[in-house]
Design an enzyme around this catalytic site. Structure first.
Site, mmCIF file in Angstrom:
data_model
loop_
_atom_site.group_PDB
_atom_site.id
_atom_site.type_symbol
_atom_site.label_atom_id
_atom_site.label_comp_id
_atom_site.label_asym_id
_atom_site.label_seq_id
_atom_site.Cartn_x
_atom_site.Cartn_y
_atom_site.Cartn_z
ATOM 1 N N ALA A 101 2.925 95.566 -28.392
ATOM 2 C CA ALA A 101 1.587 95.652 -27.802
ATOM 3 C C ALA A 101 0.928 94.320 -27.477
ATOM 4 C CB ALA A 101 0.669 96.438 -28.744
ATOM 5 N N GLY A 105 -2.773 93.985 -23.302
ATOM 6 C CA GLY A 105 -3.149 94.511 -21.980
ATOM 7 C C GLY A 105 -3.104 96.032 -21.942
ATOM 8 N N LYS A 106 -1.980 96.594 -22.417
ATOM 9 C CA LYS A 106 -1.837 98.053 -22.348
ATOM 10 C C LYS A 106 -2.638 98.727 -23.459
ATOM 11 C CE LYS A 106 1.428 96.878 -19.342
ATOM 12 N NZ LYS A 106 1.989 95.624 -19.803
ATOM 13 N N ASP A 169 6.638 98.877 -24.049
ATOM 14 C CA ASP A 169 6.450 97.868 -22.996
ATOM 15 C C ASP A 169 7.390 96.739 -23.379
ATOM 16 O OD1 ASP A 169 5.359 96.693 -20.749
ATOM 17 O OD2 ASP A 169 3.703 95.779 -21.835
ATOM 18 N N CYS A 228 8.370 94.279 -16.853
ATOM 19 C CA CYS A 228 7.820 93.531 -15.716
ATOM 20 C C CYS A 228 8.944 92.726 -15.087
ATOM 21 C CB CYS A 228 6.652 92.657 -16.145
ATOM 22 S SG CYS A 228 7.092 91.400 -17.344
HETATM 23 N N1 SAM Z 1 2.322 95.313 -23.986
HETATM 24 C C1 SAM Z 1 1.897 93.939 -23.940
HETATM 25 C C2 SAM Z 1 0.686 93.817 -23.042
HETATM 26 O O1 SAM Z 1 0.495 94.655 -22.177
HETATM 27 O O2 SAM Z 1 -0.129 92.907 -23.254
HETATM 28 C C3 SAM Z 1 3.025 93.031 -23.503
HETATM 29 C C4 SAM Z 1 4.240 93.159 -24.359
HETATM 30 S S1 SAM Z 1 5.501 91.996 -23.993
HETATM 31 C C5 SAM Z 1 6.117 92.583 -22.487
HETATM 32 C C6 SAM Z 1 6.779 92.430 -25.107
HETATM 33 C C7 SAM Z 1 6.494 92.250 -26.574
HETATM 34 O O3 SAM Z 1 7.670 92.662 -27.283
HETATM 35 C C8 SAM Z 1 6.205 90.840 -27.042
HETATM 36 O O4 SAM Z 1 4.889 90.753 -27.513
HETATM 37 C C9 SAM Z 1 7.204 90.582 -28.181
HETATM 38 O O5 SAM Z 1 6.629 89.996 -29.335
HETATM 39 C C10 SAM Z 1 7.751 91.952 -28.487
HETATM 40 N N2 SAM Z 1 9.181 91.957 -28.909
HETATM 41 C C11 SAM Z 1 10.069 90.966 -28.827
HETATM 42 N N3 SAM Z 1 11.270 91.362 -29.306
HETATM 43 C C12 SAM Z 1 11.123 92.637 -29.694
HETATM 44 C C13 SAM Z 1 11.998 93.602 -30.275
HETATM 45 N N4 SAM Z 1 13.267 93.320 -30.535
HETATM 46 N N5 SAM Z 1 11.486 94.811 -30.574
HETATM 47 C C14 SAM Z 1 10.201 95.104 -30.307
HETATM 48 N N6 SAM Z 1 9.342 94.235 -29.749
HETATM 49 C C15 SAM Z 1 9.790 93.019 -29.454
#
Ligand code: SAM
Length: 467
Positions: A101, A105-106, A169, A228
Site C-alpha cells: 500500500a 495512493g490507492k 498493487d 505500472c
Molecule cells: N499501492 C501503492 C500506492 O498506490 O501508493 C504503491 C505500491 S508500490 C507499486 C509496491 C509496493 O510493494 C512497495 O511499497 C514495496 O514496498 C512493496 N513490496 C516490495 N516487495 C514486495 C513483496 N515481495 N511483497 C509484497 N510487497 C512488496
C-alpha cells in the site's frame, strides 16, 4: 515494445517524450470534488468518468506546497493510478486489504470510496515506506484503517480468507514511471535500474505475492492486481500463470471507460492459457491521459460466509486516571460521540479503533484506527492525526485563517501565533488551527499566544522548499 506494438509503437514512443501529467484526487471524506473545483487555487481539468474525484492540474502551480495539501484535501496521484481503486470498487462496510500500500495512493482512494466505514487494512512490508503510508493516511483523515508493516505471508497466517476485496498493487519494473522519473530507475521502492532480468525477477515476485494474497480473499470476494509497467511478463503472463494454478478465480469484465484498452492474450508467455485475458485493462500513455497501468479484476467462486467470529480485539479497560485526562481534554475540545469502549491504549498512545477492529496477533502495527493522542502523567497530548480527522461539527472551538494568510504560513513553518481573538481561552486549551475551515494541526493557548504544535517533521523549511 516495438515488436509487440507494431504500428502503434510510433505513438507510444512519442507519448513517452511528452511531459508527465500532474494529477490530483480530491479527498471526498473532507470535501465534494465540485466544491473543491470551485475554490481551487489551481487550474483544474476533470480527469474523466473513470475517476469522479480526479483532476489534472492544468497550470504550472505546485499543489504539493499549498496549505490545502497539508490539510489533506487532495492526494497528488498520477491519473492512470486513479483507475485502480475505482476498479476495486469497494463498498461501504466491506473489509478491504491493500497488500502493498505504501505510499498510499490507492489506500487513500479506497478509504474515500468506502466512506471510511468497514475496515481497510493497508500494509507494506517495507518499514520506512509503511511510516510514509501512515503519514499520508493520517493527513487523509482515515479512521477505519489498520496500517501494518508485515510480509504478505504473515497477513495470510493471521487473518485467513476474510476480506471482501484484496488489492495487489504489485512491485514492478515501473515502465510507466519512466516519463515521470526521466530515466529507467526501475521498480517503485526498489531503487534498481530497469533490465530484462529485473522484469523477470519482478514477475517471479508477483507470482509469489499473488499466491499469498489469494489466501486472504473470502469465497465470492475479489482480487485486483495492478502494475505500472507495460511488460507482458509482469501483466498478462503473471495473471495467466495465476489463473492456471487457481481455477476458483475468474477474470471479471471491468467497466470500460474512455481510453481503457484491453489485455492482449497473445502476449502471455508460451504455454500459458490465454482465455479471458482480454478482460484485463491496459492504460497506455498514447491512448489515455496518464502514465500507464495494467489492471486485472478477478472474482473468487463461492458464497460461503467468511469466518470473522474469532477475531474481535480484546479491549483492556482504561484505568480511571487515564480516562480522567482523556475526558478533560475531550470535554474542553471535542463535540460528538467518542466511544470509550473502542479505545485502546498501547505504549501510552490512545487509539480509537473502528467498530470492525480485528485481532492482529503478532503483526507489526503502524497505526490502528485513529490515533487520538498520548496519555502523559496528568494530561493528554492530542495527536496530529486527530486534528486532521476532525469534522467542523466535532470541534468546540477552532482558530481559522484564510489559506493564503501569513498566519497559515507562519503556523506551517512552526512559529507561534499571537492571540488576537479575545474570546479564546487564555491558558491551556488545545485548539485546531484551520485554513478556510480545514484543520491543519494543533496549537495550545498559553502565555498570551498560541504555541505551535505542528509536527516538526512536516514543517515548512524555506531552504528545502518544503510545503
Ligand atoms: N499501492 C501503492 C500506492 O498506490 O501508493 C504503491 C505500491 S508500490 C507499486 C509496491 C509496493 O510493494 C512497495 O511499497 C514495496 O514496498 C512493496 N513490496 C516490495 N516487495 C514486495 C513483496 N515481495 N511483497 C509484497 N510487497 C512488496
Amino acid at each position: 515494445m516495438e515488436r509487440l506494438l507494431g504500428a502503434e509503437y510510433a505513438d507510444f514512443v512519442a507519448s513517452i517524450d511528452q511531459s508527465p501529467l500532474v494529477g490530483l484526487r480530491v479527498n471526498t471524506l473532507k470535501i465534494a470534488p465540485e466544491d473543491f473545483n470551485t475554490m481551487s487555487p489551481f487550474a483544474l481539468k476533470q480527469a474523466g468518468a473513470y475517476a469522479p474525484a480526479g483532476f489534472l492540474v492544468a497550470d504550472e502551480s505546485r499543489p504539493g506546497s499549498h496549505p490545502y495539501h497539508a490539510a489533506g484535501l487532495y492526494y497528488l496521484q498520477e491519473p492512470s493510478a486513479m483507475a485502480v481503486a475505482q476498479l476495486v470498487d469497494p463498498q461501504p462496510g466491506e473489509w478491504v486489504l491493500d497488500i502493498a500500500a505504501a505510499p498510499g495512493g490507492k489506500s487513500t482512494h479506497l478509504a474515500a470510496l468506502m466512506q471510511d466505514t468497514g475496515l481497510l487494512v493497508a500494509n507494506d512490508m517495507d518499514g520506512k515506506r509503511a511510516s510514509i503510508l501512515a503519514e499520508n493516511m493520517e493527513r487523509w483523515g482515515a479512521r477505519h484503517a489498520l496500517i501494518t508493516n508485515a510480509h504478505p505471508e504473515q497477513l495470510a497466517a493471521q487473518f485467513g480468507p476474510v476480506f471482501d476485496r484484496v488489492l495487489v498493487d504489485a512491485p514492478c519494473s515501473g515502465e510507466g514511471m519512466f516519463r515521470r522519473l526521466g530515466s529507467a530507475k526501475g521498480a517503485k521502492g526498489a531503487n534498481v535500474e530497469w533490465s530484462q532480468e529485473q522484469v523477470l525477477a519482478c514477475a517471479r515476485r508477483q507470482t509469489a505475492v499473488l499466491a499469498t494474497a489469494v489466501q486472504l480473499v473470502k469465497p465470492g470476494g475479489r482480487l485486483v492486481y495492478a502494475t505500472c509497467t507495460f511488460a507482458p511478463e509482469e501483466n498478462e503472463s503473471s495473471i495467466a500463470r495465476f489463473l492456471m494454478t487457481h481455477p476458483d478465480f475468474k477474470l471479471v469484465e471491468p467497466p470500460r471507460f474512455d481510453g481503457f484498452d484491453r489485455g492482449r492474450p497473445s502476449w502471455a508467455a508460451d504455454g500459458l492459457p490465454q482465455d479471458g485475458l482480454e478482460k484485463c485493462a491496459r492504460l497506455w500513455p498514447h491512448r489515455f491521459p496518464g502514465e500507464g497501468h495494467f489492471i486485472a479484476v478477478m472474482q473468487r467462486a463461492g458464497t460461503k460466509k467468511p469466518d470473522r467470529s474469532q477475531r474481535p480485539v480484546r479491549f483492556q479497560p482504561l484505568k480511571s486516571s487515564e480516562l480522567k485526562v482523556w475526558r478533560e481534554f475531550a470535554r474542553a475540545t471535542l463535540r460528538g460521540d467518542w466511544p470509550e469502549e473502542r479505545m485502546l491504549l498501547k505504549n501510552g498512545r490512545l487509539y480509537l479503533l473502528p467498530p470492525d477492529a480485528i485481532e492482529t496477533g503478532r503483526l507489526k502495527l503502524v497505526r490502528y484506527g485513529l490515533l487520538l493522542g498520548e496519555i502523559r502523567p496528568g494530561y493528554f497530548k492530542p495527536a496530529h492525526a486527530l486534528a486532521l480527522a476532525l469534522k467542523p461539527e466535532e470541534v468546540v472551538k477552532a482558530v481559522n485563517f484564510p489559506a493564503d494568510a501569513p498566519e497559515i504560513t507562519a503556523y506551517l513553518s512552526g512559529h507561534p501565533l499571537p492571540i488576537t481573538d479575545h474570546r479564546l481561552p487564555i491558558t491551556d486549551n488545545w485548539l485546531p488551527i484551520t485554513a478556510d475551515g480545514f484543520p491543519l494541526g494543533w496549537a495550545k493557548a498559553g502565555g498570551g499566544q498560541l504555541k505551535n504544535h505542528y509536527p516538526r517533521g512536516l514543517r515548512m523549511v524555506k531552504a528545502e522548499g518544503r510545503l
